[in-house]
Design an enzyme around this catalytic site. Structure first.
Site, mmCIF file in Angstrom:
data_model
loop_
_atom_site.group_PDB
_atom_site.id
_atom_site.type_symbol
_atom_site.label_atom_id
_atom_site.label_comp_id
_atom_site.label_asym_id
_atom_site.label_seq_id
_atom_site.Cartn_x
_atom_site.Cartn_y
_atom_site.Cartn_z
ATOM 1 N N ASP A 26 0.841 -1.205 0.000
ATOM 2 C CA ASP A 26 0.000 0.000 0.000
ATOM 3 C C ASP A 26 0.874 1.253 0.000
ATOM 4 O O ASP A 26 1.988 1.242 0.534
ATOM 5 C CB ASP A 26 -0.897 -0.033 1.253
ATOM 6 C CG ASP A 26 -2.032 0.974 1.159
ATOM 7 O OD1 ASP A 26 -2.301 1.480 0.046
ATOM 8 O OD2 ASP A 26 -2.649 1.264 2.204
ATOM 9 N N ASN A 74 -10.449 -2.921 -6.236
ATOM 10 C CA ASN A 74 -9.662 -2.004 -7.084
ATOM 11 C C ASN A 74 -10.307 -1.770 -8.457
ATOM 12 O O ASN A 74 -9.976 -0.797 -9.137
ATOM 13 C CB ASN A 74 -8.227 -2.520 -7.279
ATOM 14 C CG ASN A 74 -7.353 -2.375 -6.052
ATOM 15 O OD1 ASN A 74 -6.374 -3.092 -5.871
ATOM 16 N ND2 ASN A 74 -7.677 -1.424 -5.174
HETATM 17 C C1 FPP Z 1 -1.823 0.274 -3.333
HETATM 18 O O1 FPP Z 1 -1.424 1.604 -3.437
HETATM 19 C C2 FPP Z 1 -1.312 -0.521 -4.415
HETATM 20 C C3 FPP Z 1 -2.086 -1.096 -5.374
HETATM 21 C C4 FPP Z 1 -3.531 -0.938 -5.436
HETATM 22 C C5 FPP Z 1 -1.531 -1.922 -6.438
HETATM 23 C C6 FPP Z 1 -0.203 -2.556 -6.209
HETATM 24 C C7 FPP Z 1 0.509 -2.502 -7.478
HETATM 25 C C8 FPP Z 1 1.849 -2.454 -7.633
HETATM 26 C C9 FPP Z 1 2.769 -2.537 -6.508
HETATM 27 C C10 FPP Z 1 2.479 -2.279 -8.968
HETATM 28 C C11 FPP Z 1 2.174 -3.289 -10.018
HETATM 29 C C12 FPP Z 1 2.171 -4.701 -9.552
HETATM 30 C C13 FPP Z 1 3.012 -5.673 -9.943
HETATM 31 C C14 FPP Z 1 2.853 -7.037 -9.415
HETATM 32 C C15 FPP Z 1 4.110 -5.452 -10.880
HETATM 33 P P1 FPP Z 1 -2.538 2.730 -3.449
HETATM 34 O O2 FPP Z 1 -2.717 3.151 -4.865
HETATM 35 O O3 FPP Z 1 -3.779 2.267 -2.774
HETATM 36 O O4 FPP Z 1 -1.832 3.833 -2.607
HETATM 37 P P2 FPP Z 1 -2.536 4.957 -1.715
HETATM 38 O O5 FPP Z 1 -3.283 4.230 -0.615
HETATM 39 O O6 FPP Z 1 -1.382 5.746 -1.193
HETATM 40 O O7 FPP Z 1 -3.428 5.731 -2.619
#
Ligand code: FPP
Length: 247
Positions: A26, A74
């Site tokens: 996250d 998501n």
């Molecule tokens: C949460 O951050 C992360 C995600 C919803 C997606 C995770 C994806 C990756 C790490 C990159 C691509 C994946 C791979 C396997 C290559 P958020 O967007 O919820 O962050 P925030 O809470 O700060 O808004």
């Protein structure tokens, strides 16, 4: 360390490594916002952290690593962010397949993979086929994953077996349920890590984390690296796991 410990890589006790580490990645969005960048830049940086942590877990000797890459919830994000995440996922699979082969890593996906765009599904299936015989580490990507949906799917499969008189309901045990989850055959996570400080489980591995040790760090996912992972495993090795028993 006690008399049954064995000093291993980075001072970790090689006899008490978590077999399965699960991570809620996250904070990509906040990482980007702090830098006045588009959220998608945060996901790009997050992909880099995925690479680093996969390598580090393999090097340390972790057997299973499960990464929460995309949840059922998501899908509610803006279309442009979803597409960017799918592009990144596809790129990651394409660019890492050789390294997965070199490092004996088997790729698996858990979740409603049929909901992913066709090109991602194809790359995913190709990479799972290619790495299918690797034994060094299992990399489990949770994609379009939701813990409640996983439980609903398990209930449907088991109810159908009962309906078809294939099983007697009295024979349904914890183990039987586990064998009908997406994670069938895998050990439960010993260690659950969440980055970026939120104190939530967010519908991740609801059944499997019953006795996982939980570690929440304020570090945003793109900044999470090998050094902090080692510190967390060290902390894990110094916790007493009682599984509901006395110490
Ligand atoms: C949460 O951050 C992360 C995600 C919803 C997606 C995770 C994806 C990756 C790490 C990159 C691509 C994946 C791979 C396997 C290559 P958020 O967007 O919820 O962050 P925030 O809470 O700060 O808004």
């Amino acid at each position: 360390m006690n008399s049954r410990s064995l000093p291993g890589l980075y001072g970790l006790d090689s006899l008490n490594l978590p077999k399965h580490i699960a991570i809620i990645m996250d904070g990509n969005g906040r990482w980007a916002e702090k830098r006045l960048m588009n959220r998608i830049k945060g996901h790009e940086a997050g992909s880099g952290a995925v690479r680093t942590i996969v390598r580090a877990c393999r090097e340390i000797g972790i057997s299973v690593l499960t990464l929460y890459a995309f949840s059922t919830e998501n899908w509610q994000r803006p279309k442009i962010e979803i597409s960017a995440l799918m592009v990144l996922l596809n790129k990651f699979l394409e660019s890492e397949k050789n390294e997965m082969m070199e490092n004996d890593i088997r790729l698996n996906a858990i979740g409603q993979v049929d909901k992913l765009p066709e090109n991602v599904r194809k790359t995913l299936n190709r990479t799972m086929d290619l790495t299918g015989k690797n034994k060094g580490m299992l990399l489990n990507l949770a994609l379009s994953y939701g813990g409640r949906t996983e439980i609903v799917d398990m209930v449907k499969i088991i109810s159908q077996k009962v309906k078809d008189s294939k099983i007697d309901p009295d024979l349904i045990t914890d183990e039987f349920v586990a064998d009908h989850l997406y994670t069938a055959g895998m050990p439960y996570p010993d260690l659950l890590i969440r980055t970026s400080g939120e104190m939530r489980i967010s519908n991740f591995l609801l059944w499997q984390i019953a006795y996982s040790e939980i570690f929440i760090t304020d570090t945003l996912w793109p900044d999470f690296g090998k050094e902090e992972l080692i510190k967390i495993i060290y902390d894990f090795q110094n916790r007493e796991r009682r599984f509901g028993n006395v110490g």
